[in-house]
Design an enzyme around this catalytic site. Structure first.
Site, PDB file in Angstrom:
ATOM      1  N   HIS A  16       0.812   2.511   5.989  1.00 20.67           N
ATOM      2  CA  HIS A  16      -0.386   1.710   6.253  1.00 20.67           C
ATOM      3  C   HIS A  16      -1.442   2.481   7.044  1.00 20.67           C
ATOM      4  O   HIS A  16      -1.104   3.251   7.951  1.00 20.67           O
ATOM      5  CB  HIS A  16      -0.003   0.448   7.034  1.00 20.67           C
ATOM      6  CG  HIS A  16       1.016  -0.387   6.345  1.00 20.67           C
ATOM      7  ND1 HIS A  16       2.363  -0.323   6.653  1.00 20.67           N
ATOM      8  CD2 HIS A  16       0.891  -1.292   5.344  1.00 20.67           C
ATOM      9  CE1 HIS A  16       3.027  -1.163   5.878  1.00 20.67           C
ATOM     10  NE2 HIS A  16       2.160  -1.765   5.079  1.00 20.67           N
ATOM     11  N   SER A  73       0.936  -6.388   2.483  1.00 26.46           N
ATOM     12  CA  SER A  73       0.777  -5.943   3.871  1.00 26.46           C
ATOM     13  C   SER A  73      -0.573  -5.322   4.172  1.00 26.46           C
ATOM     14  O   SER A  73      -0.978  -5.242   5.335  1.00 26.46           O
ATOM     15  CB  SER A  73       1.870  -4.928   4.228  1.00 26.46           C
ATOM     16  OG  SER A  73       1.794  -3.788   3.397  1.00 26.46           O
ATOM     17  N   ASP A 121       1.323   3.943  10.209  1.00 27.51           N
ATOM     18  CA  ASP A 121       2.725   4.204   9.935  1.00 27.51           C
ATOM     19  C   ASP A 121       2.813   4.869   8.570  1.00 27.51           C
ATOM     20  O   ASP A 121       1.785   5.212   7.979  1.00 27.51           O
ATOM     21  CB  ASP A 121       3.581   2.932  10.057  1.00 27.51           C
ATOM     22  CG  ASP A 121       3.243   1.853   9.022  1.00 27.51           C
ATOM     23  OD1 ASP A 121       2.640   2.174   7.980  1.00 27.51           O
ATOM     24  OD2 ASP A 121       3.596   0.676   9.263  1.00 27.51           O
TER      25      ASP A 121
END
Length: 357
Positions: A333, A37, A330
Site C-alpha cells: 500500500h 484496501s 507497507d
C-alpha cells in the site's frame, strides 16, 4: 502530472462527458466508496479477519496520530477527494461504531481490504465480498431516507460521487497465489470473467441511483514491494518489477476502459470516468526524485520487503522515520504522500472538470 490522467479516458468519451456535464453546476453532496484496501477506511475493523490495520504504526500521520483501519500511515484517496470537494477531510467507514447516519450524509465507505470482484477472493482472508458492500449500500439508503427524508435522500444518492477501486487482490491474492481459478481460466479468460462482474456491479449501482462514478483500474501491481521481493527470491532479478503482472494490469485496464465507454452510451444520465492510477503511480516509481521520494523498491514499514498488516506492528524496530521519502508504506500500500499526489492529480485533471462542485 498534466499528462497522466488524460490517458485514462479515451478522448472521444472524455469530450462527450465534458460537453454533457461541465455546465450542469451540480454540487457533490457526498463521496460514496466501494472497493478494497486501497480505499477501505476501517470496515475490516468490524469483521472477523486477519487483514487489519487498526494498530500502530498505521495511522501515525493521520489526525491525532491514531490508527483507523486505513492501510497507510495517513489518509487514503477518498479522504483527499472528499476534502478537495469541500467536504469532510476523511470518509468514515460504514461499520465504524464511532459514526452513524448523521456522519454518513456527506460520505460513507463500504470498502473492505482484501476483497475483489471475484467472490472467491473475499473468501481468502474472510473479508466483505463486493455483493455485501452493495447490501450495505441498500441499508444505508434506507437509513438516509429515514434521517433526511425521501426527497433529499434521493437527491444525495443521485448527485453523490461514487469512488470505486478494486481488482488487484483478484490477481495477487487469488489467481496467482491459489490453483483453483488458474485451473478454470487462462489469464485473459479470468480478466474477462472479472470484467463481466464489473459490468454487473456498475449496472447495479446505476439501478440503485448512482449517476456520477469515478471508476479505478489496476496499479502497476508488479512493482509493489512484495512482488519485487518475490521476483528477487524466485527469479534472482534483484528488486525488479514483475513486468508480466504490469502487462496484465494494463490489459485489464484496457478492458475496463472499453466497458466504461460502452456503459456511458447505454445507461441514460450516467457519467462514468475511468480514474486509472496506473500511469501516475508508475511515473512516481520510475522517477521518484521528481516527487521528492528516495525509495521505491521497498516500503517504509519494517524491512519493507514483505510486511503488511500484523507484520507491520509497533514492535517492529525497522520502520522508517519519515514516510514521505517512500512511495509505499507497507509492501502492498502507498504512503499518505503518494495517495495525496495521485488523488489531487485525479481531482485537478479530471474530477473537478467532469463533476464540478
Amino acid at each position: 502530472m498534466s499528462s497522466f490522467y488524460t490517458l485514462m479516458i479515451p478522448s472521444l468519451i472524455l469530450l462527450t462527458i465534458l460537453r454533457t456535464t461541465l455546465f450542469v453546476g451540480a454540487k457533490i453532496p457526498a463521496i460514496i466508496v466501494f472497493g478494497d484496501s486501497s480505499v477501505d477506511s476501517g470496515n475490516n475493523n468490524g469483521i472477523s479477519t486477519l487483514l487489519k490495520s487498526n494498530f500502530a504504526p498505521y495511522g501515525r500521520d493521520f489526525y491525532g496520530g491514531k490508527p483507523t483501519g486505513r492501510f497507510s500511515n495517513g489518509r487514503i484517496p477518498p479522504d483527499f477527494i472528499s476534502e478537495a470537494y469541500g467536504l469532510r477531510p476523511f470518509v468514515p467507514a460504514y461499520l465504524d461504531p464511532m459514526f452513524n447516519i448523521s456522519d454518513f450524509v456527506t460520505g460513507v465507505c463500504f470498502a473492505s481490504a482484501g476483497t475483489g470482484y471475484d467472490e472467491a477472493t473475499s473468501q481468502v482472508l474472510s473479508v466483505i465480498p463486493l455483493s455485501k458492500e452493495i447490501e450495505y449500500f441498500k441499508e444505508y439508503q434506507q437509513k438516509l431516507k429515514a434521517y433526511v427524508g425521501n426527497q433529499r435522500a434521493t437527491s444525495i444518492i443521485s448527485e453523490s460521487l461514487y469512488l470505486v477501486s478494486i481488482g488487484t487482490n483478484d490477481f495477487l491474492e487469488n489467481y496467482y497465489l491459489l490453483p483453483n481459478r488458474r485451473s478454470q481460466y487462462n489469464i485473459d479468460q479470468y480478466q474477462n470473467f472479472l470484467a463481466g462482474i464489473a459490468e454487473g456491479f456498475i449496472r447495479t449501482l446505476y439501478d440503485l441511483g448512482a449517476r456520477k462514478i469515478s471508476y479505478g483500474g489496476l496499479p502497476p501491481m508488479g512493482c509493489l514491494p512484495l512482488e519485487r521481493t518475490t521476483n528477487a527470491i524466485i527469479g534472482g532479478q534483484g528488486a525488479a518489477c514483475i513486468e508480466s503482472y504490469n502487462n496484465v494490469a494494463l490489459n485489464f485496464n484496457g478492458k475496463l476502459s472499453g466497458l466504461i465507454g460502452k456503459l456511458n452510451k447505454e445507461l441514460p444520465g450516467v457519467t462514468i470516468v475511468f480514474a486509472n492510477p496506473y500511469y501516475a503511480l508508475y511515473d512516481m516509481i520510475a522517477k521518484p526524485s521528481i516527487y521528492g521520494f528516495e525509495t521505491v523498491a521497498v516500503a517504509c514499514c519494517s524491512t519493507g520487503l514483505v510486511e503488511m498488516s500484523y507484520m507491520c506492528d509497533q514492535y517492529n524496530p525497522f520502520t522508517c522515520a519519515d514516510a514521505n521519502k517512500f512511495v509505499f508504506w507497507d509492501s502492498f500500500h502507498p504512503t499518505d504522500k503518494t495517495n495525496r499526489i495521485v488523488s489531487y492529480g485525479l481531482y485537478n485533471e479530471i474530477l473537478k472538470h467532469v463533476f464540478p462542485n
